[in-house]
Scaffold this motif. Sequence first.
Motif, short mmCIF file in Angstrom:
data_model
loop_
_atom_site.label_atom_id
_atom_site.label_comp_id
_atom_site.label_asym_id
_atom_site.label_seq_id
_atom_site.Cartn_x
_atom_site.Cartn_y
_atom_site.Cartn_z
N GLU A 79 0.84 -1.19 0.00
CA GLU A 79 0.00 0.00 0.00
C GLU A 79 0.87 1.24 0.00
N PRO A 80 0.50 2.27 -0.74
CA PRO A 80 1.25 3.52 -0.65
C PRO A 80 1.00 4.17 0.70
N GLU A 81 2.02 4.82 1.25
CA GLU A 81 1.88 5.44 2.55
C GLU A 81 2.23 6.92 2.44
N THR A 82 1.52 7.73 3.21
CA THR A 82 1.77 9.17 3.17
C THR A 82 2.85 9.56 4.17
N GLU B 103 10.78 2.60 10.80
CA GLU B 103 11.15 1.22 11.18
C GLU B 103 11.26 0.35 9.92
N LYS B 104 10.53 0.74 8.88
CA LYS B 104 10.54 -0.04 7.65
C LYS B 104 11.96 -0.12 7.06
N TRP B 105 12.72 0.96 7.22
CA TRP B 105 14.07 1.00 6.66
C TRP B 105 15.15 0.87 7.73
N ALA B 106 14.72 0.54 8.94
CA ALA B 106 15.69 0.45 10.03
C ALA B 106 16.53 -0.81 9.89
N SER B 107 17.79 -0.69 10.26
CA SER B 107 18.67 -1.86 10.27
C SER B 107 18.32 -2.72 11.47
N PHE B 108 18.91 -3.91 11.53
CA PHE B 108 18.59 -4.81 12.64
C PHE B 108 19.04 -4.22 13.98
N PRO C 160 2.84 -1.78 6.28
CA PRO C 160 1.91 -2.56 5.45
C PRO C 160 1.62 -3.95 6.00
N ARG C 161 2.64 -4.61 6.57
CA ARG C 161 2.42 -5.97 7.08
C ARG C 161 1.53 -5.98 8.31
N ASP C 162 1.37 -4.80 8.99
CA ASP C 162 0.56 -4.72 10.19
C ASP C 162 -0.81 -4.11 9.94
N THR C 163 -1.13 -3.76 8.70
CA THR C 163 -2.43 -3.15 8.44
C THR C 163 -3.54 -4.18 8.68
#
Length: 1533
Positions: free
Chosen positions: A217-220, A225-230, A261-264
């Motif tokens: 899904e596109p997000e505004t 966290e989506k681009w956070a490293s481990f 998106p995985r938590d929507t």
Amino acid sequence: MSNTTVVPSFPEPASPFYLFPEGFCSDAFWDMNLTWHTESPDLTRCFKSTVLAWIPAVFLVLMVPLQYYSASNAQQRNKSWTWNSFTKILCGVCLAVIALTELTSLLYKWASFVEKVVPDAELIAAAVRLVAYVLAVGFIFTDKCHARTSSGPLFFFWLISSCAEAILFGSSVRNGVRDGIDDKFMFILRVIYLPLTVAELILASFGDHYADSSFTEPETNPCPEKWASFPSALTYWWFNPMGYLGWKRPLTQKDMWDIQPRDTTGVVVEPLEKHWKEEMEKMRRSKEERTVPNYSPSLMKALVKTYWPTLAATACLRLCSDLSAFATPQILRLLISFVESKDEETWKGYFWAVLMFLATVIQSLAGNYGWQLNVRAGMNAKAGIIAAVYRKSLKITSAVKQGSSVGEMVNLVSVDSQRFMDFMGFVHLLWSAPIQIALALYFLYTFLGVAAIAGVVTIAFTVPINAYAFTNVKTQQNIQMREKDYRIKLMTEILNGIKVLKLYAWEEAFEREILKIRKRELIVLKKSAYFGALSYVFFCLSPILVALASFAAYVLVDPSHILTPQIVFGVLSLINIMRVPMTMMSPAVMITVQVLISEKRLSKFLQSDELDLGNVKTLPASSPVAVAVTGGTFAWNETDAVCLKNIEVAVKDGELAAVVGQVGAGKSSLCAAMIGLMERRSGEVGIKGKVAYVPQQAWIQNLTVRDNILFGKPMDQALYQKVIRACALQPDFDSFPAADLTEIGERGANLSGGQRQRISLARATYSNSDVYIFDDPLSAVDAHVGKHIFENVIGPSGMLHGKTRILVTHGIGFLPQADQIIVLSGGTVSECGTYKELLHQKGAFAEFLLTYLEDEKHEHDEEGGPSSEELTPRSVKEEILEEIGEDTALLAAVRRASNGSLLRVKSVLRQASKLSLRSKGRGAESSGKSESIELVENSGKLVDEEKAQTGMVKWSVYFMFMKQMSYLITVLIAVLFVTFSALGTGANFWLSDWAEDHSDARLNGDVAQRNFRLGIYGLFAVLQLIFIVGFSISLAEGRIRASQNIHQKLLYRILRCPMSFFDTTPLGRIVNRFSRDVDTVDTLIPGNIEFWLFCSFSVASTLVVIAIALPYFTAVIVPVAVFYYFMQRFYISTSRQLKRIESLSRSPVYSHFQESVAGNGVIIAMKESNRFIQTNERLVDVNNSSLYLNLAASRWISVRLEFLGIFITFCAAIFGIIGRDRDWVEPKDMGLAITYALSVSGLLNWLIWVTSELEGNIVAVERIKEYTEVPQEADWVNHMFRPPSEWPTEGKVDFEDYQTRYRPGLDLVLKGLDANIYSGEKIGIVGRTGAGKSSLTLALFRIIEPSGGHIHIDGLDVSRMGLHDLRSRITILPQEPVLFSGTLRLNLDPFGKYTDKEVWTALENSHLKLFVSALPEGLDHIVVDGGENYSVGQRQLICLARALLRKTKILVLDEATAAIDLQTDDLIQQTIRREFADCTILTIAHRINTIMDSTRIMVLDYGRVKEFATPADLLADKQGVFYGLAKAANLVA
């Protein structure tokens, strides 16, 4: 048993240890002389070639299944490269090439020499490295292809590899320096490995941002966290920007990052629904196979199937965290042993310190990351459950709706779903806590031997007591909740009827009733407080009790047993570890029980019957018929009787079909059957094209007017304006403060019934559907508006001409224009045809026409409104009489039926008449709403948003709470707890000194010294018991006093507020103060205070103890304190706002759910289910965005504070090691300092959490304080000016230039009113809407205060006397009969001033004696909420009985008979004429004909007396205002 405990250490073999066969390695696998007993430790070549080479590779191979699972479930795809991913691949390839080169070189050597110069272990090590690096490159490439920003397995692989390579590098360099370099090529290869693996580790610490990857899904406002490293995910570094923003300024919903998106909700509900369908399929198969018992579907099983990977992963992390926690006492024992032994090499101390550091880091990171994964799964489970319940609620049958109220369904999504999320935080405690306790007891046994049994017995003693206390607290809380519900119920009724209470001067009586319930509530609360105090006492004392029992048993069971620092502080560390699982077991079990109950409720609902989607079939586009019902038999549910049978209906494309019939004939049921809301027993229903449905009760959403009309459709301005004009909405828009952007209240609260219905019509009209089903929408609008809508929307020349329309109607004037008329009678179609055809048949249709004509005649004769001739075309009535006028039998039957129906519907017609029609030019109804509902000018909002405090809570709020507890109790609480904490610290110092006795030969084995030490330690325990019990009792008493005083003060102030306060403040806000905020004061704040004191003093004690034991540690305290302070400010300010946003965003989820359930008929008919499901999911996602950030904030601060605690522990260990070599520190001091330091991580976490909770909950006191400072009305009793006891004796009322306004800043509503009313006069007061009629009544009772002028009653100025002295001497019979919960006697005589005889006399005169006498409880009969167990007429008669009991000289009638039937109206009028014959009566009339027999009539206009004379005189003046009013009411020609 020996007098000292053997310290476990590594085995010391006499010779090196060989693990592998000869020739596999070039030396031994392990050599203690090389590795341990040396100042310069190193590892054997065999160990380096096997363990250090194999461990990273084995780890990566074990991660292959996890990598495969992640890749197979990834929904994202990516083709681009980032600099990070490219560099990682490049470094990985280089490492693989180096490993290949090393392997090739070794193979060459192995093959070239006859003698075996290359051991097999080194060949295998090189091969293993090559495989590992190739596998790592594969992992990197897979992650890139699936747009995975970071990889945990790879990060740990590079971390382990870097550590291994660092050891190998150090060893190679050291050996090269010492012995020289034999093979420079291999040495260079060995050296290159380290920088490359470290480079890979650094690269793995950064996340890859794949910009062009295909997300779901596109997000505004995407979450970082989506681009956070481990590492960033592990330490919550990605949350830093939000933490900083929240500290800098208050957060708003716009600041929230979107949920990933995985938590929507749309994503998480799908697997849950899939597994639930599997459960339902099992039940279906079970029924088919007739297995006994039948399979029962379980939502819990579906959830476990959905989230088992997360549960398994978090279980492993929890186990890892727990095992790390148990490693620290063992390492502590070794560290103390190191300090005791001056001969041990110094590097070993640092080794143990680093090992302890690593153990605590692993414990913290594994625990926090596992908890976050768990609650994230809990959040997703909650969202999935809400979505599943919502989807189900749109499909349930009518029978399910009848069995489950909307409130119960809302509870499923608000309470039951939340329990699953809460449960996820406790789920692992169910197995982890017993394991932790068992491990602690085992290690306790290794320290103390059989003496550990004493500790076990003590624990076994405290656990059931804690469980008993906790269970009783829950029991008392349930009882308290019931009492609280009674109190809130009555309080809500009081606030709803506050105007009546003030008019009757009954506030004191109901204040006593509330306080009586509150007293019972406080008794229960006190019991709960004492049970809670019992639990708290054992929570605080359990460590010292277990330690006392264990140490006493240890030294007494065998005289040779001596306490040593290793034993003492090892045992204390274990006891501290045991405290958490012991404390948390009871709540974990309790919430498990609650979640199982919720699971049954949810499973039952999700199994409910659904509407059959095949009930309505789609007709082909070529079909000439648009709506067809063939042989249809329908019922509302399986158990109900059939309500429609053998229905045959066919409506052609483009026709207007009218459906008519008597009340209960089945007209609405037919509409419901056509859209599929009923159970189809037989036959078929078919509809062609899209359907628009307008229900009988208009369904309106809590959105703007425009959004309600558009209903998800795009805006077409031309069509929209056309619909607005056709539905007569433009005048309403002109009157709304924000036109069509005005927000509509819940259930259309700020609209009249007609406005709601016209918006509902506009929604259907705008939808541009093929078939329109109108379920009698025109009954809610006046005749002129109805005619306008029919002509412009529904009729042959309306907007919908050419569309198929089915109209249920009672308006006979519309029937001649219908293409066909369907007549229903007794659930069947009795007739069907055109208007003329049915008229000639003289059947049910003719009977229907006569019934409604007769009803209209009676109705309009009584109301003085437009006659049926006006409302029905003349030709229609003439035609009807011409066709059936000769049938006298039919006319007689209809007239008999008509008389009965008139009485049945009278109350409804009368109620409708209260809504005065607007002028014909406006063509719309008045709102009919009270002045208390206001729209904020130019905003379109109903009321101002409630003020939310920001920033830190003021100290005055804390002082207010302390004051309500009493300052004496506050000081006593502080002193008792400080003393308790000091005693605890002193006991540990005493124990530390006792442990040091073993090093003194004089004291070693001295029984007297041992007994002295034990006795003093026992005394410390007894003193702690005394002070903590004193503290708990003081706090319990203080909290009860605070609860009592705060509620009493709030109640006192609210009941004395002027009506203007209630007019401008939503009652929900006031009720919130009495419910949620008072409950917070009762239950949450005292617990917060207890825990805050415990944590804060424990942290202070820890720092003091470490500083005393290790004086140089004081250098660390200041930076630690500064860091802690800033972390606390960052967290609390951010967390506070996140909680507020989460709370605010939760309400729309429940409101939307309620709206959807109420309007599911419209939603299903118009096939908008998917849009509403998406709206629900979007609302849940908005709520979860702040909820998830709040959960992340708690882990963010937890990790940082635990690392602060780890830093403190590490510093204590380092200072101890340095102090050993410089004789700064003794073993006992080292043990004491580190024992305290090990507990500080948890304490710092708890402290900041409880500080945040306390600051958040103390806001309840702040909110209550705000309402205890609201303006007050005048004193109820003015002791300086009290009227005589018999006043008024005459009933004379004089107005002298009287002026008043509703609130300061508003215009005057009465403007210089002058009038003299003489004793015994019957005065009628009339005027147009807004003339000031009701204002005059309110002024007489001083509900509104004068702005100028005076009112005198019997010569006394009413503004000088107390309000109760005034209001209790005047009687009012209000327009709406308000009853309160309680007994009938309470509603008649709340003060108990009258005897039973007087009460019965009043009931007899109000024609209620026979009715009340027949009740089993008589005067003690219970009145339910709002008096719903009495008819409207009975309620008004009870109000009459109140008036008869008071029997004052002045009676005010505020249109008291507008909402009742004719019979009750006659009874009341007779009684008033008889019983109040000598009284002055003021009648506020909304209908002119009710006051035509008055002595004089006062005509008000714009707040002034325009006319004041007898009715005859006023009617004689044809230019007068009264004559105009009478003419408008058709009373004069």
